[in-house]
Design a protein around this motif. Structure first.
Motif, PDB file in Angstrom:
ATOM      1  N   LYS A  59     -57.942  65.427  13.545  1.00  0.00           N
ATOM      2  CA  LYS A  59     -57.916  63.960  13.590  1.00  0.00           C
ATOM      3  C   LYS A  59     -57.561  63.397  14.951  1.00  0.00           C
ATOM      4  N   ARG A  61     -54.414  63.254  15.751  1.00  0.00           N
ATOM      5  CA  ARG A  61     -53.298  62.429  15.278  1.00  0.00           C
ATOM      6  C   ARG A  61     -52.039  62.731  16.078  1.00  0.00           C
ATOM      7  N   SER A 146     -55.403  60.048   5.840  1.00  0.00           N
ATOM      8  CA  SER A 146     -56.782  59.624   5.669  1.00  0.00           C
ATOM      9  C   SER A 146     -57.685  60.491   6.555  1.00  0.00           C
ATOM     10  N   ASN A 148     -60.071  60.431   8.696  1.00  0.00           N
ATOM     11  CA  ASN A 148     -60.814  59.798   9.784  1.00  0.00           C
ATOM     12  C   ASN A 148     -60.248  60.293  11.110  1.00  0.00           C
ATOM     13  N   SER A 154     -60.275  53.971   7.860  1.00  0.00           N
ATOM     14  CA  SER A 154     -60.198  55.077   6.903  1.00  0.00           C
ATOM     15  C   SER A 154     -61.527  55.238   6.170  1.00  0.00           C
ATOM     16  N   GLU A 183     -55.501  52.021   1.576  1.00  0.00           N
ATOM     17  CA  GLU A 183     -54.597  53.119   1.277  1.00  0.00           C
ATOM     18  C   GLU A 183     -53.472  52.721   0.321  1.00  0.00           C
TER      19      GLU A 183
HETATM   20 MG    MG Z   1     -54.540  56.773   8.089  1.00  0.00          MG
END
Ligand code: MG
Ligand code: TXA
Length: 337
Positions: A59, A61, A146, A148, A154, A183
Motif C-alpha cells: 500500500k 502505508r 482498506s 488501496n 478506498s 469505512e
Molecule cells: Mg484506509
C-alpha cells in the motif's frame, strides 16, 4: 508477483474451494484482498509480523498507522484482549458483525506492526458473508486496512483493488461491490465512554443509545488520537471543491470556472444534477446511503473523464452524513461557503 483472482458471487453459494485457496495463501504469509460490507480490505495473518509488513509495502502505508484486526466472531475477538469494559458486550450484541471497530487494550497476540507499537488494538467483525467465511477458514485474526494505495479513495469493487494493487499482492477475492461504501466507525473504548476516532457505517446516534459518546477535542497535529487522522486521504486526481449552498450558488461557481475555460464535473445527488449545468455529471443517487455507497467509485471515475475540476455539494452531517462529510473534507482542496 502474479495476483490471483477468485470470483465469488454473493447471490450463489460461496465457493468453498476459492475460500480455502485464499485462506491457504494468508496462512502462508501472503496478502489477499477481500470484500467487507464497507470497503475491500487487504488481509494478512495478523499474528505474522512478516506477512503484516507486506501490507505496508504493497500500500505504501506509513509504518506508524496501525491496522484493524478482523475476526469472525466474539470468541476470536476475546483471544486478542484480556479485559473489555462491560458496555462493549452490549455494543457487540447490537452492532457486530457490522461496520464498527473497537479500539481496546491489546494482549499482544497480534504482531507488533499491526498496532504500530501502540498498547491498543483495533478489532472488528465485518458483516459480509465472504469475509466471514474467509475469517472462519483462517481461524487467525486477519489484519486489514482498506485495499488501496495509501492516499487514494478506498476500493468498493474488486476492480478498484485490481487498479491499485495488481502485481503487488497475492490475490483478490471478488465478492461484488460493497454495500455501505464508507469505512467502519472507529471508536476508542474508554472505561465508561467511547470517543469516535473516525465516523463511519455505524452512526453516533446509534452508539449513544448504548454508551455515552464523548466528542473528540481539537487534535494536536503531531499526536492524534488515531494515527490515521494525520494522513492525506481519499485524494481524487483532480481538485475537489465543496460548495456549501443552494443549487444557484453551485451553478454560479461552476459557471465562473467554465468561463475560465475549465471543464467542470459535478458530484451530487440526482435532484441537483438535474438542475445544474456542468461538463460531467457524477451521480450520487438520492439518499445519504446512496451517497456513501457511490462516493469512492465517483472519486476514482473522475480520472477517466477530461474534467479539470470537481465540484461537490455539501451534505447534512447527520446519520451516515457524518462519515460522508468527514471523507469529503479530507479529499477536498477548497471549501466555498
Ligand atoms: Mg484506509
Ligand atoms: O471499514 C473498515 O474499517 C475497512 C475494512 C477493510 O474493514 N478498513 C479500514 O482500515 O478502513 P484502514 O486501515 O484504512 O483504517 C483504520 C483506521 C486508521 O485510521 C487507523 O489509524 C485507525 O483505524 N486505527 C487502527 N488501530 C488503531 C489504534 N490502536 N488506535 C487508534 N486508531 C487506530
Amino acid at each position: 508477483m502474479e495476483t490471483k483472482r477468485w470470483n465469488i458471487q454473493r447471490e450463489t453459494e460461496i465457493n468453498k474451494q476459492f475460500i480455502s485457496e485464499a485462506a491457504a495463501l494468508l496462512r502462508a504469509g501472503e496478502t489477499v484482498a477481500f470484500p467487507t460490507e464497507t470497503v475491500y480490505g487487504l488481509g494478512a495473518d495478523a499474528t505474522n509480523q512478516l506477512a503484516v509488513a507486506k501490507i505496508f509495502a504493497a500500500k505504501g502505508r506509513p509504518q506508524d498507522n496501525p491496522l484493524i484486526a478482523h475476526v469472525a466472531n466474539v470468541e476470536q475477538f476475546q483471544q486478542l484482549v484480556d479485559n473489555l469494559p462491560d458496555y462493549v458486550d452490549d455494543l457487540i450484541a447490537a452492532f457486530s458483525p457490522g461496520p464498527l471497530t473497537y479500539v481496546v487494550e491489546s494482549n499482544g497476540v497480534c504482531a507488533e506492526n499491526v498496532t504500530a507499537g501502540l498498547s491498543t488494538i483495533a478489532v472488528r467483525i465485518p458483516d459480509h458473508p465472504v469475509a466471514l467465511e474467509l475469517l472462519r477458514a483462517c481461524n487467525f485474526p486477519v489484519a486489514g486496512p482498506s485495499a488501496n494505495i495509501s492516499g487514494k479513495p478506498s476500493p468498493t469493487t474488486a476492480d478498484h483493488v485490481y487498479e491499485d494493487l495488481t502485481g503487488r499482492i497475492a490475490g483478490i477475492v471478488d465478492g461484488g461491490p460493497t454495500g455501505v461504501g464508507v469505512e467502519s466507525t472507529v471508536i476508542s473504548c474508554r472505561e465508561n465512554d467511547v470517543v469516535i476516532l473516525r465516523p463511519g457505517g455505524i452512526t453516533k446516534e446509534q452508539i449513544e443509545k448504548i454508551v455515552p459518546v464523548t466528542e473528540l477535542r481539537n487534535e494536536i497535529v503531531d499526536k492524534p488520537a488515531s494515527p490515521g487522522m494525520k494522513y492525506k486521504h481519499y485524494s481524487p486526481d483532480v481538485p475537489l471543491w465543496l460548495v456549501d449552498g443552494d443549487t444557484e450558488k453551485i451553478q454560479k461557481v461552476i459557471a465562473e470556472e467554465r468561463g475560465k475555460g475549465k471543464k467542470v464535473a459535478l458530484l451530487a445527488r440526482d435532484a441537483i444534477l438535474e438542475l445544474v449545468e456542468a461538463d460531467v455529471s457524477l451521480s450520487l443517487g438520492s439518499s445519504l446511503e446512496d451517497v456513501a455507497n457511490k462516493l469512492y467509485d465517483n472519486l476514482r471515475k473522475i480520472k477517466k473523464s477530461d474534467a479539470d475540476l470537481m465540484v461537490s455539494e455539501v451534505f447534512p452531517e447527520s446519520g451516515i452524513g457524518q462519515a460522508i462529510m468527514n471523507r469529503l473534507k479530507k479529499a477536498m482542496t477548497a471549501y466555498i461557503s
